[in-house]
Design a protein around this motif. Structure first.
Motif, short mmCIF file in Angstrom:
data_model
loop_
_atom_site.label_atom_id
_atom_site.label_comp_id
_atom_site.label_asym_id
_atom_site.label_seq_id
_atom_site.Cartn_x
_atom_site.Cartn_y
_atom_site.Cartn_z
N PHE A 134 0.78 -1.22 0.11
CA PHE A 134 -0.05 0.03 -0.08
C PHE A 134 0.99 1.07 0.09
O PHE A 134 1.59 1.23 0.82
CB PHE A 134 -1.06 -0.01 1.15
N ASP A 135 0.49 2.02 -0.85
CA ASP A 135 1.43 3.38 -0.96
C ASP A 135 0.64 4.51 -0.52
O ASP A 135 -0.27 4.95 -1.12
CB ASP A 135 1.76 3.64 -2.45
N SER A 136 0.83 4.72 0.88
CA SER A 136 0.09 6.18 1.41
C SER A 136 0.44 7.27 1.06
O SER A 136 -0.68 8.09 0.81
CB SER A 136 0.38 5.75 2.87
N ASP A 137 1.64 7.47 0.56
CA ASP A 137 1.92 8.88 0.04
C ASP A 137 0.93 9.28 -1.19
O ASP A 137 0.67 10.18 -1.58
CB ASP A 137 3.40 8.99 -0.21
N ASN A 138 1.14 7.99 -2.02
CA ASN A 138 0.36 8.24 -3.35
C ASN A 138 -1.24 8.41 -3.33
O ASN A 138 -1.79 9.17 -3.91
CB ASN A 138 0.49 6.96 -4.20
N TYR A 139 -1.73 7.99 -2.34
CA TYR A 139 -3.24 7.74 -1.73
C TYR A 139 -3.40 9.21 -1.25
O TYR A 139 -4.29 9.87 -1.86
CB TYR A 139 -3.48 6.90 -0.71
N ILE A 140 -2.68 9.67 -0.39
CA ILE A 140 -2.77 11.21 0.19
C ILE A 140 -2.75 12.06 -1.17
O ILE A 140 -3.47 13.09 -1.10
CB ILE A 140 -1.78 11.26 1.16
N SER A 141 -1.71 11.90 -1.88
CA SER A 141 -1.49 12.87 -2.82
C SER A 141 -2.71 13.07 -4.02
O SER A 141 -2.91 14.14 -4.61
CB SER A 141 -0.56 12.72 -3.90
N LYS A 142 -3.58 12.01 -4.05
CA LYS A 142 -4.78 12.04 -4.99
C LYS A 142 -5.63 13.08 -4.32
O LYS A 142 -6.75 13.16 -5.08
CB LYS A 142 -5.35 10.75 -5.20
N LEU A 143 -5.81 13.18 -3.08
CA LEU A 143 -6.72 14.13 -2.21
C LEU A 143 -6.13 15.44 -2.17
O LEU A 143 -6.64 16.37 -1.35
CB LEU A 143 -7.15 13.66 -1.06
N SER A 144 -4.70 15.74 -2.39
CA SER A 144 -4.16 16.84 -2.03
C SER A 144 -4.51 18.18 -2.56
O SER A 144 -4.47 19.29 -2.05
CB SER A 144 -2.52 16.80 -2.16
N SER A 145 -5.40 18.01 -3.80
CA SER A 145 -6.12 19.20 -4.55
C SER A 145 -6.90 19.94 -3.49
O SER A 145 -7.23 21.09 -3.49
CB SER A 145 -6.78 18.92 -5.71
N LEU A 146 -7.60 19.01 -2.49
CA LEU A 146 -8.65 19.78 -1.45
C LEU A 146 -7.85 20.62 -0.59
O LEU A 146 -8.54 21.53 0.28
CB LEU A 146 -9.40 18.50 -0.81
N ASN A 147 -6.43 20.13 -0.28
CA ASN A 147 -5.73 21.13 0.74
C ASN A 147 -6.48 20.92 2.21
O ASN A 147 -6.65 21.89 2.89
CB ASN A 147 -5.50 22.68 0.35
N LEU A 148 -6.96 19.95 2.54
CA LEU A 148 -7.57 19.59 3.73
C LEU A 148 -6.66 18.54 4.59
O LEU A 148 -6.07 17.73 4.18
CB LEU A 148 -9.18 19.03 3.70
#
Ligand code: GDP
Ligand code: MG
Length: 173
Positions: A134-148
């Motif tokens: 599981f690539d947690s950084d990759n997962y987080i990056s997919k939601l990073s546009s929300l900036n939350l």
């Protein structure tokens, strides 16, 4: 406890089956159920937590937690339930990366209804992540546009569940 008392309405958002009801159950009752807990209409749970604000004052924050059935429809009934919420926990399921676009859409729709609301993003079912792949950084990056703010949680083990509600609480006081 002495200090101010504050009440806040918060909502759980996210697709069917991501673990919204399970997260509330873990937070409020420290319980977990493997079977699907079908949500009918709306369930409102109450739980208070103690926090200190920036002036070091004690605050007793009473959450009114709205767990709404069929929230993904965003119909007029759902919208009326969401209206007036001070905050939301937007839940996605780490085993279903394909639902991330919907997660982003729900967040934006919620913000259209409640412009000044505070939001925490959650990637739930973290106990089921394959620790090797599981690539947690990759997962987080997919939601990073929300900036939350984002947390990985498990409604099963309780990992980070308190932290999510406390973090949302902190942003509300
Ligand atoms: P909701 O539709 O978003 O309210 O989802 P539920 O809370 O009813 O959960 C859907 C299913 O996922 C149920 O079978 C739960 O037992 C399971 N589930 C929810 N959260 C977790 C979790 O963190 N870990 C695991 N392993 N299962 C979970
Ligand atoms: Mg539910």
């Amino acid at each position: 406890m002495k200090g101010k008392q504050i009440k806040k309405k918060i909502c759980l958002l996210g697709l069917y089956g991501v673990g919204k009801t399970s997260l509330v159950r873990q937070f409020v009752y420290n319980k977990f159920e493997e079977k699907y807990l079908s949500t009918i209409g709306v369930n409102i749970s109450k739980k208070s937590i103690e926090l200190t604000n920036d002036f070091n004052e004690n605050i007793l924050l009473e959450f009114f937690i709205w767990d709404i059935a069929n929230i993904e429809k965003f119909d007029t009934v759902t919208q009326s339930y969401l209206s007036g919420a001070h905050g939301a926990i937007v839940v996605s399921d780490i085993l279903r990366e394909s639902i991330i676009p919907q997660t982003i859409e729900y967040t934006n729709k919620f913000l259209e209804i409640n412009n000044n609301s505070k939001i925490i993003l959650v990637g739930n079912k973290f106990d089921l992540a394959d620790k090797n792949s599981f690539d947690s950084d990759n997962y987080i990056s997919k939601l990073s546009s929300l900036n939350l703010p984002f947390y990985f949680t498990s409604a099963k083990t309780g990992e980070n569940v308190e932290n999510v509600f406390h973090s949302l609480g902190k942003s509300l006081i």
